[in-house]
Design a protein around this motif. Structure first.
Motif, mmCIF file in Angstrom:
data_model
loop_
_atom_site.group_PDB
_atom_site.id
_atom_site.type_symbol
_atom_site.label_atom_id
_atom_site.label_comp_id
_atom_site.label_asym_id
_atom_site.label_seq_id
_atom_site.Cartn_x
_atom_site.Cartn_y
_atom_site.Cartn_z
ATOM 1 N N GLY A 37 1.218 -1.473 0.503
ATOM 2 C CA GLY A 37 -0.123 -0.324 -0.400
ATOM 3 C C GLY A 37 1.008 1.047 0.103
ATOM 4 N N ARG A 38 2.438 1.307 -0.270
ATOM 5 C CA ARG A 38 2.764 2.241 -0.514
ATOM 6 C C ARG A 38 3.516 2.092 -1.876
ATOM 7 N N MET A 39 3.982 3.533 -2.024
ATOM 8 C CA MET A 39 4.621 3.223 -3.418
ATOM 9 C C MET A 39 6.192 4.760 -2.824
ATOM 10 N N TYR A 40 7.649 3.595 -3.224
ATOM 11 C CA TYR A 40 8.899 4.198 -2.729
ATOM 12 C C TYR A 40 9.434 4.798 -4.097
ATOM 13 N N TYR A 41 10.186 6.276 -4.178
ATOM 14 C CA TYR A 41 10.922 6.412 -5.621
ATOM 15 C C TYR A 41 12.745 7.141 -4.582
ATOM 16 N N LEU A 42 13.312 7.130 -5.546
ATOM 17 C CA LEU A 42 14.197 8.197 -5.432
ATOM 18 C C LEU A 42 13.716 9.809 -5.830
ATOM 19 N N GLY A 43 14.399 10.691 -5.198
ATOM 20 C CA GLY A 43 14.793 11.401 -5.573
ATOM 21 C C GLY A 43 15.239 12.342 -5.448
ATOM 22 N N LEU A 44 15.182 13.905 -7.227
ATOM 23 C CA LEU A 44 16.974 14.862 -6.551
ATOM 24 C C LEU A 44 15.902 16.037 -6.086
ATOM 25 N N VAL A 45 17.017 16.217 -4.984
ATOM 26 C CA VAL A 45 16.687 17.825 -4.458
ATOM 27 C C VAL A 45 17.796 18.756 -4.866
ATOM 28 N N PRO A 46 17.455 19.481 -5.340
ATOM 29 C CA PRO A 46 17.940 21.074 -5.324
ATOM 30 C C PRO A 46 19.061 21.398 -4.192
ATOM 31 N N ASP A 47 20.641 21.085 -4.432
ATOM 32 C CA ASP A 47 21.959 21.559 -3.902
ATOM 33 C C ASP A 47 22.244 20.582 -2.837
ATOM 34 N N VAL A 54 12.474 8.868 -0.727
ATOM 35 C CA VAL A 54 10.829 8.882 -1.051
ATOM 36 C C VAL A 54 9.524 8.386 -0.715
ATOM 37 N N ARG A 55 8.237 8.153 0.104
ATOM 38 C CA ARG A 55 7.268 7.143 0.289
ATOM 39 C C ARG A 55 6.568 7.885 0.019
ATOM 40 N N PHE A 56 5.160 7.090 -0.400
ATOM 41 C CA PHE A 56 4.006 7.454 -1.063
ATOM 42 C C PHE A 56 3.137 6.538 -0.287
ATOM 43 N N ASP A 57 2.340 7.041 0.875
ATOM 44 C CA ASP A 57 1.049 5.813 1.193
ATOM 45 C C ASP A 57 -0.255 6.221 0.348
ATOM 46 N N ILE A 58 -0.393 5.647 -0.056
ATOM 47 C CA ILE A 58 -1.816 5.396 -0.650
ATOM 48 C C ILE A 58 -3.164 5.408 -0.758
ATOM 49 N N SER A 59 -3.455 5.117 1.052
ATOM 50 C CA SER A 59 -4.743 4.974 1.816
ATOM 51 C C SER A 59 -4.228 6.603 1.838
#
Length: 217
Positions: A37-47, A54-59
């Protein structure tokens, strides 16, 4: 930066909805992996030189930045992907795969304690020869998810760097094939994708159903 969600089914109004997000501004660069029930991914932050997790809880529709993996530093983030390993969340760094036949696998053992294990994978010389034979010049490999059997799908791709830009192009050949790598057995094999429907020489893998049925437009 804005986040929008589209809910499928359940009698919910089918339209895009904007959701609040208190997490830092970031740009995702890996595919999203959904588990429990959670989506995970890697992201870039400025600087920031190192990517964020990063984790996105679908519920709850909450987006949060998690604590980074200890001692992990992925400066070559083009060659890093989130995958599922033995039912657990894992991050595969394959930046040295084509050159040296080496990959780094980080497996999350405990989410609450942010406990990860690290494993170095080294290709067998015969497997390395197979890679060197087919991945030449400006070619490389990228991870395109895993099969139902847990094999990592490695897709050949062409990379160019004109004017200091990083451009990834589809494979240019009439022979459709991918590599399947079993992480637990440390075994690599080449799989041809047979199809008589396509006349183009430029193709790419965009999805798959199972080990016998890859989509190759």
């Amino acid at each position: 930066m804005e986040h929008w969600v589209f809910t499928l089914g359940g009698g919910v109004s089918r339209q895009w909805r904007k959701i609040p997000s208190p997490c830092p501004q970031h740009s995702p660069f890996t595919q999203g992996l959904t588990m429990n029930g959670r989506m995970y991914y890697l992201g870039l932050v400025p600087d920031l030189l190192s990517p964020v997790f990063v984790r996105f809880d679908i519920s709850s529709e909450e987006i949060s930045v998690l604590q980074n993996v200890e001692d992990a530093f992925w400066c070559r983030y083009y060659y890093t992907e989130i995958i599922e390993y033995d039912g657990r969340l894992a991050i595969l760094d394959y930046s040295d795969l084509v050159k040296d036949g080496v990959m780094e696998l980080w497996v999350r053992e405990d989410e609450e304690k942010n406990s990860w294990s690290r494993k170095t994978l080294v290709l067998h010389p015969s497997h390395m020869n197979m890679v060197k034979t087919h991945i030449v010049h400006n070619m490389s490999l990228r991870v395109q998810g895993t099969t139902r059997n847990g094999d990592v799908i490695l897709v050949p791709q062409h990379i160019t760097r004109p004017d200091d830009q990083f451009i990834v192009l589809p494979q240019v050949t009439t022979h459709f094939y991918v590599f399947l790598y079993n992480l637990q057995k440390n075994h690599l094999r080449k799989v041809y994708i047979k199809s008589n429907r396509y006349n183009t020489k430029r193709w790419d893998v965009v999805g798959f159903d199972d080990i016998e049925n890859f989509m190759s437009p």
